[in-house]
Design a protein around this motif. Structure first.
Motif, PDB file in Angstrom:
ATOM      1  N   THR A  51       0.840  -1.228  -0.095  1.00 28.35           N
ATOM      2  CA  THR A  51      -0.135   0.026  -0.091  1.00 28.35           C
ATOM      3  C   THR A  51       0.698   1.393   0.120  1.00 28.35           C
ATOM      4  OG1 THR A  51      -0.164   0.006   2.383  1.00 28.35           O
ATOM      5  CG2 THR A  51      -1.944  -1.180   1.242  1.00 28.35           C
ATOM      6  N   LYS A  52       2.016   1.164   0.247  1.00 26.44           N
ATOM      7  CA  LYS A  52       3.039   2.144   0.350  1.00 26.44           C
ATOM      8  C   LYS A  52       3.553   2.653  -1.007  1.00 26.44           C
ATOM      9  CE  LYS A  52       4.071   1.457   5.025  1.00 26.44           C
ATOM     10  NZ  LYS A  52       5.041   1.107   6.136  1.00 26.44           N
ATOM     11  N   LEU A  53       3.467   1.821  -2.098  1.00 27.99           N
ATOM     12  CA  LEU A  53       4.031   1.983  -3.418  1.00 27.99           C
ATOM     13  C   LEU A  53       3.371   3.061  -4.051  1.00 27.99           C
ATOM     14  CD1 LEU A  53       4.446  -1.651  -4.693  1.00 27.99           C
ATOM     15  CD2 LEU A  53       6.201  -0.001  -3.578  1.00 27.99           C
ATOM     16  N   PRO A  54       4.068   3.961  -4.855  1.00 28.58           N
ATOM     17  CA  PRO A  54       3.319   5.278  -5.331  1.00 28.58           C
ATOM     18  C   PRO A  54       2.244   5.065  -6.177  1.00 28.58           C
ATOM     19  CG  PRO A  54       5.740   4.854  -6.165  1.00 28.58           C
ATOM     20  CD  PRO A  54       5.635   3.752  -5.047  1.00 28.58           C
ATOM     21  N   GLU A  55       2.393   3.883  -6.936  1.00 27.27           N
ATOM     22  CA  GLU A  55       1.398   3.536  -7.885  1.00 27.27           C
ATOM     23  C   GLU A  55       0.242   2.944  -7.419  1.00 27.27           C
ATOM     24  OE1 GLU A  55       4.450   2.542  -8.206  1.00 27.27           O
ATOM     25  OE2 GLU A  55       5.099   2.671 -10.180  1.00 27.27           O
ATOM     26  N   TYR A  56       0.230   2.628  -6.104  1.00 30.04           N
ATOM     27  CA  TYR A  56      -0.842   1.753  -5.523  1.00 30.04           C
ATOM     28  C   TYR A  56      -2.358   2.079  -5.740  1.00 30.04           C
ATOM     29  CZ  TYR A  56      -3.527  -1.079  -2.343  1.00 30.04           C
ATOM     30  OH  TYR A  56      -4.306  -1.997  -1.710  1.00 30.04           O
ATOM     31  N   SER A  57      -2.337   3.430  -5.311  1.00 28.51           N
ATOM     32  CA  SER A  57      -3.847   4.099  -5.287  1.00 28.51           C
ATOM     33  C   SER A  57      -4.442   4.199  -6.613  1.00 28.51           C
ATOM     34  CB  SER A  57      -3.784   5.415  -4.657  1.00 28.51           C
ATOM     35  OG  SER A  57      -3.578   5.268  -3.366  1.00 28.51           O
ATOM     36  N   GLN A  58      -3.290   4.606  -7.635  1.00 29.35           N
ATOM     37  CA  GLN A  58      -3.719   4.482  -8.851  1.00 29.35           C
ATOM     38  C   GLN A  58      -4.122   3.161  -9.722  1.00 29.35           C
ATOM     39  OE1 GLN A  58      -0.701   5.754 -11.793  1.00 29.35           O
ATOM     40  NE2 GLN A  58      -1.956   5.829 -13.567  1.00 29.35           N
ATOM     41  N   LEU A  59      -3.437   2.191  -9.321  1.00 27.52           N
ATOM     42  CA  LEU A  59      -3.775   0.627  -9.718  1.00 27.52           C
ATOM     43  C   LEU A  59      -5.181   0.597  -9.235  1.00 27.52           C
ATOM     44  CD1 LEU A  59      -3.005  -1.938 -10.903  1.00 27.52           C
ATOM     45  CD2 LEU A  59      -1.932  -2.609  -8.643  1.00 27.52           C
ATOM     46  N   LEU A  60      -5.523   0.963  -7.953  1.00 27.74           N
ATOM     47  CA  LEU A  60      -6.772   0.344  -7.321  1.00 27.74           C
ATOM     48  C   LEU A  60      -7.991   0.942  -8.039  1.00 27.74           C
ATOM     49  CD1 LEU A  60      -6.359   0.060  -3.478  1.00 27.74           C
ATOM     50  CD2 LEU A  60      -6.507  -1.875  -5.257  1.00 27.74           C
ATOM     51  N   GLN A  61      -7.896   2.235  -8.656  1.00 28.43           N
ATOM     52  CA  GLN A  61      -8.893   3.149  -9.308  1.00 28.43           C
ATOM     53  C   GLN A  61      -8.976   2.663 -10.763  1.00 28.43           C
ATOM     54  OE1 GLN A  61      -7.951   7.020  -8.544  1.00 28.43           O
ATOM     55  NE2 GLN A  61      -7.927   6.819  -6.007  1.00 28.43           N
ATOM     56  N   GLN A  62      -7.892   1.955 -11.257  1.00 31.60           N
ATOM     57  CA  GLN A  62      -8.166   1.790 -12.825  1.00 31.60           C
ATOM     58  C   GLN A  62      -9.297   0.734 -13.173  1.00 31.60           C
ATOM     59  OE1 GLN A  62      -4.244   1.149 -14.170  1.00 31.60           O
ATOM     60  NE2 GLN A  62      -4.025   3.117 -14.579  1.00 31.60           N
ATOM     61  N   ASN A  63      -9.972   1.048 -13.937  1.00 27.14           N
ATOM     62  CA  ASN A  63     -10.972  -0.177 -14.533  1.00 27.14           C
ATOM     63  C   ASN A  63     -10.331  -0.683 -15.879  1.00 27.14           C
ATOM     64  OD1 ASN A  63     -12.875   0.035 -12.275  1.00 27.14           O
ATOM     65  ND2 ASN A  63     -13.805   1.867 -13.671  1.00 27.14           N
ATOM     66  N   ARG A  64      -9.143  -1.266 -15.662  1.00 27.31           N
ATOM     67  CA  ARG A  64      -8.683  -2.165 -16.922  1.00 27.31           C
ATOM     68  C   ARG A  64      -7.945  -3.301 -16.315  1.00 27.31           C
ATOM     69  NH1 ARG A  64      -2.761  -0.918 -19.353  1.00 27.31           N
ATOM     70  NH2 ARG A  64      -2.996  -2.862 -19.888  1.00 27.31           N
ATOM     71  N   HIS A  65      -8.013  -4.594 -17.473  1.00 34.02           N
ATOM     72  CA  HIS A  65      -7.405  -5.757 -17.123  1.00 34.02           C
ATOM     73  C   HIS A  65      -6.048  -5.700 -17.182  1.00 34.02           C
ATOM     74  CE1 HIS A  65      -7.026 -10.026 -16.734  1.00 34.02           C
ATOM     75  NE2 HIS A  65      -6.604  -9.987 -18.018  1.00 34.02           N
ATOM     76  N   TYR A  66      -5.402  -6.115 -15.946  1.00 37.41           N
ATOM     77  CA  TYR A  66      -3.981  -6.509 -16.026  1.00 37.41           C
ATOM     78  C   TYR A  66      -3.842  -8.022 -15.715  1.00 37.41           C
ATOM     79  CZ  TYR A  66      -2.817  -1.292 -15.489  1.00 37.41           C
ATOM     80  OH  TYR A  66      -2.793  -0.066 -15.861  1.00 37.41           O
ATOM     81  N   PRO A  67      -3.230  -8.731 -16.513  1.00 40.87           N
ATOM     82  CA  PRO A  67      -3.038 -10.214 -16.398  1.00 40.87           C
ATOM     83  C   PRO A  67      -1.957 -10.659 -15.393  1.00 40.87           C
ATOM     84  CG  PRO A  67      -3.107  -9.637 -18.779  1.00 40.87           C
ATOM     85  CD  PRO A  67      -3.035  -8.361 -18.107  1.00 40.87           C
ATOM     86  N   LEU A  68      -1.164  -9.820 -15.244  1.00 39.13           N
ATOM     87  CA  LEU A  68      -0.035  -9.867 -14.114  1.00 39.13           C
ATOM     88  C   LEU A  68       0.612  -8.748 -13.978  1.00 39.13           C
ATOM     89  CD1 LEU A  68       1.090 -12.083 -11.900  1.00 39.13           C
ATOM     90  CD2 LEU A  68       2.823 -12.658 -14.009  1.00 39.13           C
ATOM     91  N   ILE A  69       0.703  -8.421 -12.769  1.00 36.99           N
ATOM     92  CA  ILE A  69       1.574  -7.310 -12.161  1.00 36.99           C
ATOM     93  C   ILE A  69       2.538  -7.886 -11.141  1.00 36.99           C
ATOM     94  CG2 ILE A  69       1.921  -5.157 -11.164  1.00 36.99           C
ATOM     95  CD1 ILE A  69      -0.592  -4.140 -12.598  1.00 36.99           C
ATOM     96  N   ALA A  70       3.852  -7.608 -11.026  1.00 39.05           N
ATOM     97  CA  ALA A  70       4.777  -8.069 -10.046  1.00 39.05           C
ATOM     98  C   ALA A  70       5.153  -6.798  -9.261  1.00 39.05           C
ATOM     99  CB  ALA A  70       6.045  -8.915 -10.688  1.00 39.05           C
ATOM    100  N   VAL A  71       5.521  -7.094  -7.923  1.00 40.49           N
ATOM    101  CA  VAL A  71       5.904  -6.087  -6.998  1.00 40.49           C
ATOM    102  C   VAL A  71       7.471  -6.462  -6.915  1.00 40.49           C
ATOM    103  CG1 VAL A  71       5.868  -4.834  -4.998  1.00 40.49           C
ATOM    104  CG2 VAL A  71       3.845  -5.744  -6.035  1.00 40.49           C
TER     105      VAL A  71
END
Length: 823
Positions: free
Chosen positions: A116-136
């Motif tokens: 939850t501290k990663l800078p893109e986290y909030s943006q990722l939660l709000q996006q309505n698009r499909h991501y097959p796989l994202i790695a941290v």
């Protein structure tokens, strides 16, 4: 769970699924651990999507899946978990079959607490698009992508393919395996193949007597391999059973001292959308493809640890469905992901392995079916067909890939794969449900939120088109019975009214539908519109059209499909098995007749309290009584498809008994229930074979058979899509359109099975589909010879379920024109 949440008057904004964030199990994975891990990852998400699919979702629901062990190439520190790889294909299919769900798989590695501290986290939660796989990893999110490589034919230091080599193939009697083995045998003299299969071939001295088509084809392939100088051993083994697979591989090493190549081609398809999936079918697909691969990996791992020889190269035959996420193939897509994960695990252990993600094949193999699964008219399906391979090309690709030991996973593609994959993620469409705001929310009607405005918003959402106006015609917008399923479901939930699909025939605009449902008075339907109001003829449907034979209003369940000459008796079309008549619409618009065309819908669809007859005779009596109120005297013209054909015959008999004239009686592809018999699988196969042109080769006939099978899969998938929610509704859900159609189908088919039609005087005209599978046995008159002394038949292409689709509607209209003989 879902029902209880929604019953508490709250909405589901999003879902985080974290059951697959857990320490990786001790490797190698055993069978029990394999199924337990699937239960908490892939399977649980399938059941969750299935439950959500029963609800009318008013806004997108974001499904974020947290996991570990899915990334290749050492990006994350956690060990590879091949079972968690199944999540990629699972979620890719879910986002296709449930447009309101947006999905994202996140491999958190060892960074769950920092997520939850990663800078893109909030943006990722709000996006309505499909991501097959994202790695941290390394404090950032990393998105899966594929890099183009061109493999040359530079010789390897230790080539895998060579004369005298020993090669084991699971699923070895499959079309693809035999085709590739034939290709390799021509190039490498003395090559040895050990084919593992669940069922073998007859003894060699019985080969010339074989009659089964599939068996004869396999025998011919084995003989071709041997005529090229290769040898073939066939070993019976169920590769999903670890003891059988291990025993077979141990036996090969004991006999030959080595395995130069081990190719896992085994697998089965059980196509079907998630809404109709059952645990048994899921496990069957995973067992043959993924669990068998796990057993292969475990065999290699155990031998490697004890210093025993392993296969010089293991090749898993995966599929591009693992990344494309094929509609109707959630289990097959996910199972192939497991193979991709296993390749990474085995290479990390020092066992040379490659997973090849194959495209569709033109000529052989299960992948050829992918272009005709549900949704086959999609952009993705067309793209798949255009990029298919021949088996000979696949055999050459395997040889080239084997020369490059650094490759753990590769997709074989005619064109750059990453653009293809991105297109498959969208599959020709974006998510069409929009986030509602306070001005458009579906609440009680207010001055600035009228029923017409709310209805218009539903239409725009379902079509994904903000330009739709209140007077735009549903059918001219491209609407069909499939889209109507979702549209009507949302309308029923929003306005709490029963809405038969047929309402779209008589009321094909937003304004007309609101009037039909009593949501507005006619005077209210006068909103300012930028679109030009339609005239009375724009849809070609006139719900108030009557003839001189009728007096008074038409019964509620009588629908006018086309207005005609009031001096001519109308053509009456009786509904199909599920009680609906929308499928007649296009047919009615192109029929060359000057008479009016009406359809009789099951009254049960608009009124669940309607007392439905318990027999064909009782239903026929109800419809005859309504017909005589509508048309006081003959002659009568009746026609019906499927159950409607049986009902039309009964109506004709009752009209005759009452002294009325029946001028025309036309039935579409329905045998006499009292004469029909079920064919055995062998009889169906022989019947299909006999229909082929005598000049067609055995290979050509086999290809035709394969095409017919895939067409049947497509037909069945389409049927399942249109009824996908009905199977999950119980008898208490009488407010559900899906339940009403399901119940109608069950009742009508039960009636039909016990019906014996009486003799009639009217000439009987029969349209017969030539593309049926031969499931039933009947004569050239479909068993109606004892019913009418005057029978005329005509044949048209297509299967029973396809007859009224656009591609065959011209043919069925032409046949009907011939029977009617109208000018």
């Amino acid at each position: 769970l879902i029902d209880s949440i929604l019953a508490s008057d709250v909405s589901i904004e999003g879902i985080v699924h974290a059951w697959s964030v857990a320490p990786s199990p001790a490797l190698p994975t055993d069978s029990d651990q394999f199924w337990k891990t699937l239960d908490r990852s892939c399977f649980s998400l399938i059941w969750l999507a299935k439950a959500l699919g029963q609800q009318v979702v008013e806004r997108p629901i974001q499904m974020k899946v947290l996991t570990q062990g899915t990334t290749d190439g050492g990006l994350c520190e956690t060990a590879i978990n091949e079972v968690h790889h199944s999540l990629v294909g699972t979620m890719s299919v879910i986002q296709k079959e449930f447009p309101a769900l947006t999905t994202c798989v996140v491999d958190v590695g060892n960074h769950l607490e920092a997520l939850t501290k990663l800078p893109e986290y909030s943006q990722l939660l709000q996006q309505n698009r499909h991501y097959p796989l994202i790695a941290v990893a390394n404090g950032r999110f990393w998105e899966l992508a594929f890099e183009n490589v061109t493999l040359d034919d530079a010789p390897a230091q230790h080539p895998v393919f060579k004369s005298g080599g020993v090669y084991v193939i699971t699923g070895g009697l499959g079309d693809l395996a035999l085709a590739m083995a034939n290709s390799w045998a021509k190039e490498y003299p003395g090559i040895k193949f050990v084919l593992l299969a669940r069922t073998g071939l007859p003894d060699r001295d019985q080969w010339n007597d074989a009659t089964d088509t599939k068996v004869k084809s396999r025998i011919e392939s084995v003989r071709n391999i041997e005529s090229s100088g290769g040898t073939v051993e066939i070993t019976i083994a169920d590769c999903s059973v670890e003891a059988q697979l291990s025993g077979a591989l141990d036996s090969v090493v004991a006999r030959h001292g080595k395995i130069d190549g081990l190719f896992h081609t085994a697998g089965v398809l059980r196509d079907g959308i998630i809404a109709t999936k059952q645990p048994t079918a899921l496990k069957e697909v995973f067992a043959s493809k993924a669990l068998a691969a796990v057993h292969i990996a475990n065999w290699q791992t155990r031998r490697q640890a004890t210093g025993l020889p392993v296969a010089n190269l293991t090749v898993f035959f995966s599929s591009i469905s693992a990344d494309f996420g094929m509609f109707g193939q959630v289990d097959y897509s996910a199972a192939n992901n497991v193979l991709d994960g296993l390749s990474g695990r085995l290479n990390a252990e020092g066992v040379r392995t490659v997973s090849i993600n194959w495209p569709a094949f033109e000529d052989v193999g299960m992948a050829a079916r992918t272009e005709t699964t549900a949704g086959s008219q999609s952009t993705l399906a067309v793209e798949l067909a255009q990029n298919a391979l021949f088996a000979e090309e696949g055999a050459r690709a395997v040889k080239r890939i084997a020369l490059h030991s650094e490759i753990e996973r590769v997709v074989v593609s005619r064109k750059p794969f990453e653009p293809r994959r991105q297109s498959a993620i969208l599959d020709g469409r974006e998510v069409v449900l929009k986030q509602p705001d306070s001005s458009t929310a579906s609440t009680a009607s207010t001055d600035d939120n009228s029923p017409i405005e709310r209805m218009l918003e539903i239409w725009r959402d379902q079509f994904g088109n903000d330009e739709i106006g209140i007077n735009d015609d549903y059918f001219k917008l491209g609407g069909d019975s499939l889209l109507a399923v979702g549209l009507i479901g949302r309308i029923e939930q929003t306005f709490k009214k029963l809405v038969p699909i047929s309402h779209l025939i008589s009321s094909p605009t937003v304004v007309q539908l609101c009037e039909k449902l009593g949501l507005v008075e006619k005077a209210e339907a006068s909103l300012d519109e930028s679109t030009t109001p339609i005239d009375g003829n724009s849809s070609g449907l006139q719900p108030n059209a009557r003839s001189i034979f009728a007096t008074g209003p038409a019964p509620e369940h009588f629908l006018c499909l086309r207005e005609g000459d009031p001096e001519l008796p109308p053509l009456m079309l009786v509904h199909g098995a599920d009680g609906a008549v929308m499928f007649y619409r296009e047919f009615a618009t192109i029929l060359k007749t000057s008479r009016s065309i009406w359809a009789i819908e099951s009254p049960f669809l608009s009124n669940p309290d309607h007392r439905v007859g318990e027999s064909v005779e009782a239903v026929g009596q109800q419809y005859v009584e309504s017909l005589l109120q509508f048309q006081k005297r003959g002659p009568f013209l009746l026609a019906g498809y499927s159950f409607g054909g049986v009902a039309a015959v009964e109506m004709a008999a009752q009209l005759e008994s009452a002294g009325h004239e029946v001028e025309q009686l036309i039935i579409y592809d329905i045998p006499n229930p009292a004469k029909v018999e079920h064919s055995t699988a062998l009889e169906r196969l022989r019947g299909f074979w006999a229909k082929q042109d005598a000049k067609t080769s055995s290979i050509g006939k086999t290809l035709n058979l394969t095409k017919r099978i895939t067409e049947s899969v497509k037909d069945r998938a389409k049927f399942e899509i249109e009824n996908r929610v009905s199977a999950m509704k119980d008898d208490a859900a009488i407010d559900s359109m899906f339940w009403r159609h399901k119940k109608s189908r069950e009742r009508h088919m039960k009636m039909e099975e016990s019906y014996t039609p009486p003799s009639i005087q009217t000439a009987l005209k029969i349209v017969i589909a030539t593309g049926n599978t031969g499931k039933y046995k009947y004569d050239e008159q479909m068993g109606w010879g004892d019913v009418s002394s005057e029978i005329e038949t005509t044949q048209i292409p297509g299967s029973h379920l396809e007859l009224f689709e656009s591609k065959h509607v011209q043919a069925i209209a032409q046949a009907t024109n011939h029977f009617l003989n109208d000018s």
